[in-house]
Write a protein that holds these residues in place. Structure first.
Motif, PDB file in Angstrom:
ATOM      1  N   TYR A   3      29.345 -26.679  44.361  1.00 38.15           N
ATOM      2  CA  TYR A   3      30.567 -26.839  45.154  1.00 38.15           C
ATOM      3  C   TYR A   3      31.640 -25.972  44.522  1.00 38.15           C
ATOM      4  N   LYS A   4      32.062 -24.937  45.232  1.00 35.14           N
ATOM      5  CA  LYS A   4      33.040 -24.006  44.670  1.00 35.14           C
ATOM      6  C   LYS A   4      34.454 -24.576  44.705  1.00 35.14           C
ATOM      7  N   SER A 125      37.616 -38.773  38.783  1.00 36.75           N
ATOM      8  CA  SER A 125      36.786 -37.641  38.390  1.00 36.75           C
ATOM      9  C   SER A 125      37.203 -36.419  39.196  1.00 36.75           C
ATOM     10  N   VAL A 126      36.928 -35.252  38.623  1.00 30.41           N
ATOM     11  CA  VAL A 126      37.130 -34.007  39.361  1.00 30.41           C
ATOM     12  C   VAL A 126      36.107 -33.001  38.847  1.00 30.41           C
ATOM     13  N   TYR A 127      35.630 -32.174  39.736  1.00 31.64           N
ATOM     14  CA  TYR A 127      34.611 -31.179  39.427  1.00 31.64           C
ATOM     15  C   TYR A 127      34.988 -29.896  40.149  1.00 31.64           C
ATOM     16  N   ALA A 128      34.848 -28.755  39.486  1.00 32.50           N
ATOM     17  CA  ALA A 128      35.093 -27.455  40.102  1.00 32.50           C
ATOM     18  C   ALA A 128      33.929 -26.534  39.758  1.00 32.50           C
ATOM     19  N   ASN A 129      33.410 -25.863  40.745  1.00 36.96           N
ATOM     20  CA  ASN A 129      32.270 -24.966  40.550  1.00 36.96           C
ATOM     21  C   ASN A 129      31.085 -25.707  39.920  1.00 36.96           C
ATOM     22  N   MET A 130      30.825 -26.903  40.421  1.00 34.75           N
ATOM     23  CA  MET A 130      29.773 -27.758  39.868  1.00 34.75           C
ATOM     24  C   MET A 130      28.865 -28.253  40.985  1.00 34.75           C
ATOM     25  N   PRO A 131      27.597 -28.532  40.624  1.00 27.81           N
ATOM     26  CA  PRO A 131      26.704 -29.199  41.583  1.00 27.81           C
ATOM     27  C   PRO A 131      27.006 -30.698  41.585  1.00 27.81           C
ATOM     28  N   MET A 132      26.178 -31.474  42.257  1.00 29.53           N
ATOM     29  CA  MET A 132      26.301 -32.934  42.226  1.00 29.53           C
ATOM     30  C   MET A 132      26.033 -33.353  40.788  1.00 29.53           C
ATOM     31  N   PHE A 133      27.062 -33.710  40.068  1.00 29.19           N
ATOM     32  CA  PHE A 133      27.010 -33.931  38.629  1.00 29.19           C
ATOM     33  C   PHE A 133      27.787 -35.195  38.309  1.00 29.19           C
ATOM     34  N   ASN A 141      28.544 -38.621  46.982  1.00 24.79           N
ATOM     35  CA  ASN A 141      29.690 -38.606  47.887  1.00 24.79           C
ATOM     36  C   ASN A 141      30.737 -37.630  47.364  1.00 24.79           C
ATOM     37  N   ALA A 142      30.557 -36.345  47.674  1.00 19.68           N
ATOM     38  CA  ALA A 142      31.512 -35.313  47.248  1.00 19.68           C
ATOM     39  C   ALA A 142      32.666 -35.273  48.238  1.00 19.68           C
ATOM     40  N   ILE A 143      33.866 -35.509  47.732  1.00 19.12           N
ATOM     41  CA  ILE A 143      35.077 -35.534  48.552  1.00 19.12           C
ATOM     42  C   ILE A 143      35.989 -34.409  48.071  1.00 19.12           C
ATOM     43  N   PRO A 144      36.567 -33.609  48.967  1.00 24.18           N
ATOM     44  CA  PRO A 144      37.507 -32.573  48.518  1.00 24.18           C
ATOM     45  C   PRO A 144      38.652 -33.189  47.703  1.00 24.18           C
ATOM     46  N   ALA A 145      38.970 -32.587  46.577  1.00 27.84           N
ATOM     47  CA  ALA A 145      40.066 -33.071  45.719  1.00 27.84           C
ATOM     48  C   ALA A 145      41.365 -32.435  46.206  1.00 27.84           C
ATOM     49  N   LYS A 146      41.800 -32.885  47.360  1.00 33.06           N
ATOM     50  CA  LYS A 146      43.009 -32.357  48.006  1.00 33.06           C
ATOM     51  C   LYS A 146      43.890 -33.514  48.429  1.00 33.06           C
ATOM     52  N   GLY A 147      45.146 -33.197  48.779  1.00 31.84           N
ATOM     53  CA  GLY A 147      46.061 -34.219  49.278  1.00 31.84           C
ATOM     54  C   GLY A 147      46.232 -35.346  48.294  1.00 31.84           C
ATOM     55  N   HIS A 148      45.973 -36.580  48.746  1.00 26.43           N
ATOM     56  CA  HIS A 148      46.155 -37.746  47.870  1.00 26.43           C
ATOM     57  C   HIS A 148      45.089 -37.832  46.780  1.00 26.43           C
ATOM     58  N   ARG A 149      44.191 -36.859  46.731  1.00 20.77           N
ATOM     59  CA  ARG A 149      43.180 -36.798  45.670  1.00 20.77           C
ATOM     60  C   ARG A 149      43.320 -35.530  44.819  1.00 20.77           C
ATOM     61  N   SER A 150      44.445 -34.864  44.892  1.00 21.14           N
ATOM     62  CA  SER A 150      44.589 -33.532  44.275  1.00 21.14           C
ATOM     63  C   SER A 150      44.850 -33.531  42.769  1.00 21.14           C
ATOM     64  N   THR A 151      45.362 -34.611  42.214  1.00 17.03           N
ATOM     65  CA  THR A 151      45.660 -34.634  40.781  1.00 17.03           C
ATOM     66  C   THR A 151      45.147 -35.927  40.151  1.00 17.03           C
ATOM     67  N   PHE A 152      45.062 -35.911  38.842  1.00 16.56           N
ATOM     68  CA  PHE A 152      44.669 -37.110  38.094  1.00 16.56           C
ATOM     69  C   PHE A 152      45.539 -38.288  38.503  1.00 16.56           C
ATOM     70  N   ARG A 153      46.840 -38.099  38.493  1.00 17.07           N
ATOM     71  CA  ARG A 153      47.779 -39.180  38.817  1.00 17.07           C
ATOM     72  C   ARG A 153      47.507 -39.725  40.212  1.00 17.07           C
ATOM     73  N   LYS A 154      47.309 -38.833  41.158  1.00 22.15           N
ATOM     74  CA  LYS A 154      47.074 -39.288  42.533  1.00 22.15           C
ATOM     75  C   LYS A 154      45.720 -39.969  42.676  1.00 22.15           C
ATOM     76  N   ARG A 155      44.701 -39.478  41.977  1.00 24.34           N
ATOM     77  CA  ARG A 155      43.371 -40.074  42.088  1.00 24.34           C
ATOM     78  C   ARG A 155      43.285 -41.426  41.404  1.00 24.34           C
ATOM     79  N   LEU A 156      43.962 -41.585  40.282  1.00 20.42           N
ATOM     80  CA  LEU A 156      43.806 -42.812  39.498  1.00 20.42           C
ATOM     81  C   LEU A 156      45.050 -43.679  39.497  1.00 20.42           C
ATOM     82  N   LEU A 157      46.138 -43.109  39.071  1.00 22.34           N
ATOM     83  CA  LEU A 157      47.323 -43.929  38.821  1.00 22.34           C
ATOM     84  C   LEU A 157      48.027 -44.402  40.075  1.00 22.34           C
TER      85      LEU A 157
END
Length: 164
Positions: A3-4, A125-133, A141-157
């Protein structure tokens, strides 16, 4: 498939993370630690052939100097993990018993494990240029890390009001 774009995943149920490894403290005798190392592949094979045993995904790593292995694995529950470890029909129990007969506490080969039960609101979690890892490999369940999932704070906090 790699996933690029940046991806993440989310879990809705607790997940058990199990780390297990071996460390060679004395290279000789070779037969002692080699037998311990050879015990793991049959366990992984069994788990991959039988998803009902509860292992969702695993990644193995190896380091030289000192010779160390680690398996990071993701499980449906601690009960699934324990059932596999204690079931006399699965390869773990016999390997564990043989380790204590062969090595015991002589210091030649170390084995270890750590277990964590992670709640859905306590993981990101976040992955860039990685397979299902890792966790995304466990959830499939690979979800684009965009919008409300774009940063650590938004994903977790931001899942709960940031305290203080």
């Amino acid at each position: 498939m790699v996933y690029k774009d940046r991806i993440t995943t989310e879990i809705t149920e607790p997940i058990t993370v199990f780390l297990i490894g071996m460390r060679v403290n004395k290279l000789l005798p070779l037969s002692r630690w080699l037998k311990v190392a050879r015990a793991m592949p049959p366990m992984i094979e069994t788990l991959m052939k039988h998803p009902d045993k509860g292992m969702l995904h695993g990644e193995s790593f190896f380091r030289l100097g000192p010779l160390t292995t680690i398996l990071v694995s993701y499980w449906k529950s601690p009960e699934h993990l324990e059932n596999f470890a204690r079931n006399p029909n699965d390869p773990h129990l016999k390997a564990w018993q043989e380790f204590y007969k062969l090595v015991g506490t002589d210091g030649s080969v170390g084995i270890w494990h750590e277990t964590y039960v992670i709640q859905p609101d306590q993981v990101e979690s976040v992955y860039a240029n990685m397979p299902m890892f890792g966790l995304v490999g466990a959830t499939k369940n690979a979800i684009p890390a965009k919008g409300h999932r774009s940063t650590f704070r938004k994903r977790l906090l931001s899942r709960e009001t940031v305290k203080n």
